[in-house]
Enzyme design. Structure first.
Site, PDB file in Angstrom:
ATOM      1  N   LYS A  87       7.229  -6.729  -6.726  1.00 48.90           N
ATOM      2  CA  LYS A  87       6.540  -5.462  -6.504  1.00 48.90           C
ATOM      3  C   LYS A  87       7.324  -4.668  -5.459  1.00 48.90           C
ATOM      4  CE  LYS A  87       1.693  -4.055  -6.099  1.00 48.90           C
ATOM      5  NZ  LYS A  87       0.377  -4.511  -5.635  1.00 48.90           N
TER       6      LYS A  87
HETATM    7  O1  G3P Z   1      -2.603  -3.682  -4.958  1.00 43.41           O
HETATM    8  C1  G3P Z   1      -2.583  -2.311  -4.898  1.00 43.41           C
HETATM    9  C2  G3P Z   1      -3.910  -1.602  -4.963  1.00 43.41           C
HETATM   10  O2  G3P Z   1      -4.685  -2.105  -6.006  1.00 43.41           O
HETATM   11  C3  G3P Z   1      -4.634  -1.443  -3.659  1.00 43.41           C
HETATM   12  O3  G3P Z   1      -5.964  -1.066  -3.817  1.00 43.41           O
HETATM   13  O4  G3P Z   1      -8.237  -0.838  -2.879  1.00 43.41           O
HETATM   14  O5  G3P Z   1      -6.290  -1.065  -1.314  1.00 43.41           O
HETATM   15  O6  G3P Z   1      -6.648   1.032  -2.611  1.00 43.41           O
HETATM   16  P1  G3P Z   1      -6.819  -0.453  -2.578  1.00 43.41           P
END
Ligand code: G3P
Length: 217
Positions: A87
């Site tokens: 990633k």
């Molecule tokens: O892994 C990346 C993403 O899904 C992060 O989500 O909830 O931290 O905005 P969030």
């Protein structure tokens, strides 16, 4: 649409995997830190444990921001297991590194994507996945789902093979809307996946069936 779980928590990964509908896992440095994992060795072991638990693509994020560092780190991550997807953040050196990984047969997930222009660059570099963060776009007062529709349109018209991996999912409705918009993958917290199960009429209907079943048991 494939279902990934967006967590580094092994118990939650197991619970989703036991449902039989899990296709992969995504993690990020914040999710890893939340599990209290410390040190390079522990991080690598944690990724290995996830790979052994789930038969599908597992995203492991680099923390370097220069092309040489990203490539060196990504090579180490990719060596953990054949299902590791490196990633990489959507930055200039990230794009260069994704191009290098593409040419060297290493799968990538281009993360922190918030615009169509960024997603076009990720696809041009050959990213396996692109991760638009729809919840964070919603949080900032814009419409994250608009971006999923726009990417679906652009990638289909242009014939880009990069898979649209909708990330930053906040609720079950996001998952439904992503399926409708043609996202290839949705990576979700466990609560949002389990939220799809719920409907009050299901609960009422089941209670009635079980009550009536007593009449002939
Ligand atoms: O892994 C990346 C993403 O899904 C992060 O989500 O909830 O931290 O905005 P969030």
């Amino acid at each position: 649409m494939k279902f990934f779980i967006d967590t580094a928590n092994l118990a939650q990964i197991k619970e989703a995997n036991d449902l039989g509908i899990l296709d992969g896992v995504t993690t990020n440095p914040s999710l890893m830190a939340k599990e209290g994992i410390k040190g390079q060795e522990a991080v690598m072991k944690h990724y290995k444990d996830i790979c052994e638990m789930v038969d599908g693509d597992i995203s492991a994020e680099v923390i370097s921001t220069d092309v040489d560092g990203i490539i060196a780190e990504g090579k180490k991550l990719a060596a953990i297991h054949e299902n590791i997807v490196v990633k990489v953040p959507m930055i200039k050196d990230g794009i260069k590194a994704i191009k290098w990984f593409t040419e060297n047969g290493i799968k990538t997930n281009c993360t922190l994507v918030f615009s169509a222009g960024q997603a076009i660059l990720a696809a041009k570099a050959g990213a396996t996945y692109v991760s638009p963060f729809i919840g964070r776009i919603d949080d900032s007062g814009w419409d994250g789902m608009e971006l999923i529709h726009q990417l679906r349109q652009i990638y289909s018209v242009q014939g880009f093979e990069t898979e649209i991996l909708a990330a930053s999912i906040r609720n079950p409705n996001h998952i439904i809307k992503c399926a409708e918009a043609g996202a290839d993958v949705c990576t979700c917290p466990l609560d949002s996946i389990l939220g799809l199960l719920k409907h009050p009429l299901t609960d009422i209907g089941l209670a009635k069936f079980l009550e009536d079943a007593k009449k002939f048991a």
